[in-house]
Design a protein around this motif. Structure first.
Motif, PDB file in Angstrom:
ATOM      1  N   THR A  14       0.902  -1.165  -0.020  1.00 19.79           N
ATOM      2  CA  THR A  14       0.015   0.024  -0.083  1.00 19.79           C
ATOM      3  C   THR A  14       1.094   1.248   0.023  1.00 19.79           C
ATOM      4  OG1 THR A  14      -1.880   0.957   1.118  1.00 19.79           O
ATOM      5  CG2 THR A  14      -0.207   0.330   2.512  1.00 19.79           C
ATOM      6  N   ILE A  15       0.282   2.314  -0.360  1.00 17.68           N
ATOM      7  CA  ILE A  15       0.988   3.550  -0.454  1.00 17.68           C
ATOM      8  C   ILE A  15       0.872   4.326   1.035  1.00 17.68           C
ATOM      9  CG2 ILE A  15       1.436   5.719  -1.231  1.00 17.68           C
ATOM     10  CD1 ILE A  15       0.493   4.632  -3.956  1.00 17.68           C
ATOM     11  N   ALA A  16       1.723   4.580   1.668  1.00 19.02           N
ATOM     12  CA  ALA A  16       1.636   5.269   3.132  1.00 19.02           C
ATOM     13  C   ALA A  16       1.859   6.762   2.860  1.00 19.02           C
ATOM     14  CB  ALA A  16       2.579   4.892   4.007  1.00 19.02           C
ATOM     15  N   THR A  17       1.094   7.656   3.423  1.00 19.63           N
ATOM     16  CA  THR A  17       1.355   8.983   3.415  1.00 19.63           C
ATOM     17  C   THR A  17       1.248   9.837   4.807  1.00 19.63           C
ATOM     18  OG1 THR A  17      -0.891   9.742   2.842  1.00 19.63           O
ATOM     19  CG2 THR A  17       0.145   9.197   1.054  1.00 19.63           C
ATOM     20  N   ALA A  18       1.508  11.030   4.937  1.00 19.56           N
ATOM     21  CA  ALA A  18       1.063  11.590   5.941  1.00 19.56           C
ATOM     22  C   ALA A  18      -0.326  11.763   6.306  1.00 19.56           C
ATOM     23  CB  ALA A  18       1.522  12.963   5.897  1.00 19.56           C
TER      24      ALA A  18
ATOM     25  N   GLU B  51       9.289  13.079   7.201  1.00 16.86           N
ATOM     26  CA  GLU B  51      10.577  13.152   6.366  1.00 16.86           C
ATOM     27  C   GLU B  51      10.409  12.870   5.130  1.00 16.86           C
ATOM     28  OE1 GLU B  51      13.966  11.184   8.400  1.00 16.86           O
ATOM     29  OE2 GLU B  51      13.242  11.825  10.401  1.00 16.86           O
ATOM     30  N   ALA B  52       9.190  12.212   4.603  1.00 15.19           N
ATOM     31  CA  ALA B  52       8.969  11.906   3.346  1.00 15.19           C
ATOM     32  C   ALA B  52       7.460  12.128   3.361  1.00 15.19           C
ATOM     33  CB  ALA B  52       9.304  10.526   2.952  1.00 15.19           C
ATOM     34  N   ASP B  53       7.031  12.369   2.071  1.00 18.11           N
ATOM     35  CA  ASP B  53       5.408  12.569   1.873  1.00 18.11           C
ATOM     36  C   ASP B  53       4.780  11.227   1.673  1.00 18.11           C
ATOM     37  OD1 ASP B  53       5.608  15.302   1.667  1.00 18.11           O
ATOM     38  OD2 ASP B  53       6.580  15.387  -0.363  1.00 18.11           O
ATOM     39  N   ALA B  54       5.460  10.322   1.020  1.00 21.87           N
ATOM     40  CA  ALA B  54       4.832   9.065   0.861  1.00 21.87           C
ATOM     41  C   ALA B  54       5.817   7.935   0.708  1.00 21.87           C
ATOM     42  CB  ALA B  54       4.378   8.921  -0.435  1.00 21.87           C
ATOM     43  N   GLY B  55       5.564   6.759   0.798  1.00 21.18           N
ATOM     44  CA  GLY B  55       6.522   5.589   0.553  1.00 21.18           C
ATOM     45  C   GLY B  55       5.523   4.136   0.344  1.00 21.18           C
ATOM     46  N   ILE B  56       6.260   3.309  -0.027  1.00 25.07           N
ATOM     47  CA  ILE B  56       5.400   1.977  -0.262  1.00 25.07           C
ATOM     48  C   ILE B  56       5.927   1.223   0.859  1.00 25.07           C
ATOM     49  CG2 ILE B  56       5.178   0.162  -1.768  1.00 25.07           C
ATOM     50  CD1 ILE B  56       5.617   2.018  -4.204  1.00 25.07           C
ATOM     51  N   VAL B  57       4.757   0.623   1.434  1.00 23.34           N
ATOM     52  CA  VAL B  57       4.961  -0.418   2.603  1.00 23.34           C
ATOM     53  C   VAL B  57       4.055  -1.679   2.317  1.00 23.34           C
ATOM     54  CG1 VAL B  57       5.712   1.615   4.222  1.00 23.34           C
ATOM     55  CG2 VAL B  57       3.349   0.598   4.112  1.00 23.34           C
ATOM     56  N   TYR B  58       4.006  -2.304   3.434  1.00 18.29           N
ATOM     57  CA  TYR B  58       3.217  -3.644   3.379  1.00 18.29           C
ATOM     58  C   TYR B  58       1.801  -3.067   3.953  1.00 18.29           C
ATOM     59  CZ  TYR B  58       6.988  -6.789   2.542  1.00 18.29           C
ATOM     60  OH  TYR B  58       8.085  -7.430   1.909  1.00 18.29           O
ATOM     61  N   LEU B  59       0.580  -3.856   3.733  1.00 20.33           N
ATOM     62  CA  LEU B  59      -0.444  -3.445   4.407  1.00 20.33           C
ATOM     63  C   LEU B  59      -0.501  -3.279   6.062  1.00 20.33           C
ATOM     64  CD1 LEU B  59      -3.203  -5.207   1.853  1.00 20.33           C
ATOM     65  CD2 LEU B  59      -2.973  -2.487   2.647  1.00 20.33           C
ATOM     66  N   THR B  60       0.309  -4.587   6.196  1.00 16.45           N
ATOM     67  CA  THR B  60       0.138  -4.700   7.796  1.00 16.45           C
ATOM     68  C   THR B  60       1.004  -3.606   8.379  1.00 16.45           C
ATOM     69  OG1 THR B  60       2.114  -6.294   7.390  1.00 16.45           O
ATOM     70  CG2 THR B  60      -0.093  -7.415   7.484  1.00 16.45           C
ATOM     71  N   ASP B  61       2.115  -3.084   8.049  1.00 16.03           N
ATOM     72  CA  ASP B  61       2.825  -2.094   8.699  1.00 16.03           C
ATOM     73  C   ASP B  61       1.981  -1.017   8.813  1.00 16.03           C
ATOM     74  OD1 ASP B  61       5.781  -3.208   9.216  1.00 16.03           O
ATOM     75  OD2 ASP B  61       5.107  -3.935   7.078  1.00 16.03           O
ATOM     76  N   ALA B  62       1.370  -0.488   7.681  1.00 17.55           N
ATOM     77  CA  ALA B  62       0.376   0.697   7.550  1.00 17.55           C
ATOM     78  C   ALA B  62      -0.636   0.558   8.826  1.00 17.55           C
ATOM     79  CB  ALA B  62      -0.197   0.980   6.332  1.00 17.55           C
ATOM     80  N   ALA B  63      -1.288  -0.685   8.804  1.00 18.08           N
ATOM     81  CA  ALA B  63      -2.344  -0.694   9.670  1.00 18.08           C
ATOM     82  C   ALA B  63      -1.495  -0.811  11.155  1.00 18.08           C
ATOM     83  CB  ALA B  63      -2.790  -2.352   9.568  1.00 18.08           C
ATOM     84  N   ALA B  64      -0.639  -1.061  11.277  1.00 20.45           N
ATOM     85  CA  ALA B  64       0.098  -1.096  12.748  1.00 20.45           C
ATOM     86  C   ALA B  64       0.416   0.301  12.989  1.00 20.45           C
ATOM     87  CB  ALA B  64       1.591  -1.838  12.869  1.00 20.45           C
ATOM     88  N   ALA B  65       0.539   1.113  12.139  1.00 19.47           N
ATOM     89  CA  ALA B  65       0.916   2.667  12.433  1.00 19.47           C
ATOM     90  C   ALA B  65      -0.181   3.458  12.218  1.00 19.47           C
ATOM     91  CB  ALA B  65       2.004   3.089  11.513  1.00 19.47           C
ATOM     92  N   LYS B  66      -1.535   2.971  12.513  1.00 20.05           N
ATOM     93  CA  LYS B  66      -2.785   3.691  12.130  1.00 20.05           C
ATOM     94  C   LYS B  66      -2.863   5.014  13.011  1.00 20.05           C
ATOM     95  CE  LYS B  66      -7.601   2.975  12.621  1.00 20.05           C
ATOM     96  NZ  LYS B  66      -9.022   1.903  12.851  1.00 20.05           N
ATOM     97  N   GLY B  67      -3.215   5.898  12.409  1.00 21.89           N
ATOM     98  CA  GLY B  67      -3.266   7.370  13.132  1.00 21.89           C
ATOM     99  C   GLY B  67      -1.980   8.093  12.840  1.00 21.89           C
ATOM    100  N   LYS B  68      -0.897   7.360  12.664  1.00 20.40           N
ATOM    101  CA  LYS B  68       0.398   7.997  12.245  1.00 20.40           C
ATOM    102  C   LYS B  68       0.729   8.184  10.870  1.00 20.40           C
ATOM    103  CE  LYS B  68       2.783   6.140  16.458  1.00 20.40           C
ATOM    104  NZ  LYS B  68       3.898   5.334  16.780  1.00 20.40           N
TER     105      LYS B  68
END
Length: 259
Positions: free
Chosen positions: A120-124, A188-205
């Motif tokens: 997934t794509i992670a953003t601010a 420190e970055a506007d966006a990055g590609i990560v796993y769905l599970t990592d994005a879910a673990a950082a919910k709210g951030k």
């Protein structure tokens, strides 16, 4: 005789006091030697994206197997592979791709896939840069961070970007997925590609932008024992447990997919 009795009394008292103490000490040594079985400590090398769920899995396993303690060393799969090749003392390995595991065939037992994952794509939070998909990651004014190409998530990222003919110049290339996530969550970055599970673990951030299945990549997580393990039986038991219903429930609840 009356004068010698007092002189002998301290020695007699000392003997009387020392004997019970010695017996108690002997009793302690026997208890520690013949009491509960000493716990076996397993060291498991695991992909960084498994950090949160494996901490739960380790606790669950120890509850079922009180004679075993599980410790984890989390890092990018390529780092774990290097540790194995260098002979680092460990008992089992779980990577975020089959390619890395296949390259260690001489050092591992037969691997089995325990879970899968997607990107997934992670953003601010709030997605202030209005990223809508992979194509937007090529924008010149967007600071994008990716994992290094030798890292599984970096290789998957390159794969999906190349398939969509999207050219990205990342501001940095990180050693594992958690480092990518950290760069985005800290601004420190506007966006990055990560796993769905990592994005879910950082919910709210971080916020996420979905990558459609037909543009996505599937990451497979194989687990295997290490031939250099000093606890081969216990290591095999743990690897088998990772494919159990209980372990699978934990993985699914963390957002991983069935193998």
């Amino acid at each position: 005789m009356p004068r010698t009795a007092p002189r002998r009394l301290p020695a007699v008292l000392a003997a009387v006091l020392v004997l019970p103490l010695a017996a108690a000490c002997d009793g302690d040594r026997k208890d520690s030697g013949s009491g509960a079985k000493e716990r076996t400590t397993l060291t498991v090398l695991a992909a960084a994206s498994l950090t949160d769920v494996f901490k739960q899995a380790g606790a669950a396993y120890e509850k079922e197997h009180p004679d075993t303690k599980v410790t984890f060393s989390f890092a990018g799969s390529q780092e774990l592979a290097a540790q194995v090749r260098q002979g680092a003392p460990a008992d089992a390995l779980v990577t975020a791709d089959t390619k890395t595991m296949d390259g260690l065939a001489k050092e591992t037992g037969t691997p089995g896939v325990i879970a899968k994952n997607r990107l997934t794509i992670a953003t601010a939070p709030g997605n202030p840069k209005k990223v809508e998909g992979l194509a937007d990651l090529s924008k010149a004014d967007l600071k994008v961070v990716l994992a290094a190409p030798e890292v599984p998530v970096g290789r998957y990222s390159k794969q999906v970007l190349d398939q969509q003919h999207v050219a990205v110049k990342p501001v940095s290339q990180e050693p594992n997925v958690r480092a990518v996530l950290g760069k985005v969550s800290m601004g420190e970055a506007d966006a990055g590609i990560v796993y769905l599970t990592d994005a879910a673990a950082a919910k709210g951030k971080v916020a996420t932008v979905a990558i459609p299945d037909d543009q996505n990549a599937v990451a497979s997580y194989p687990a295997a024992t290490l031939k250099g393990s000093k606890h081969a039986g216990e290591a095999a038991d743990f690897v088998r447990w990772l494919a159990s219903d209980e372990a699978r429930k934990l993985l699914l609840s963390a957002g991983f997919q069935r193998p």
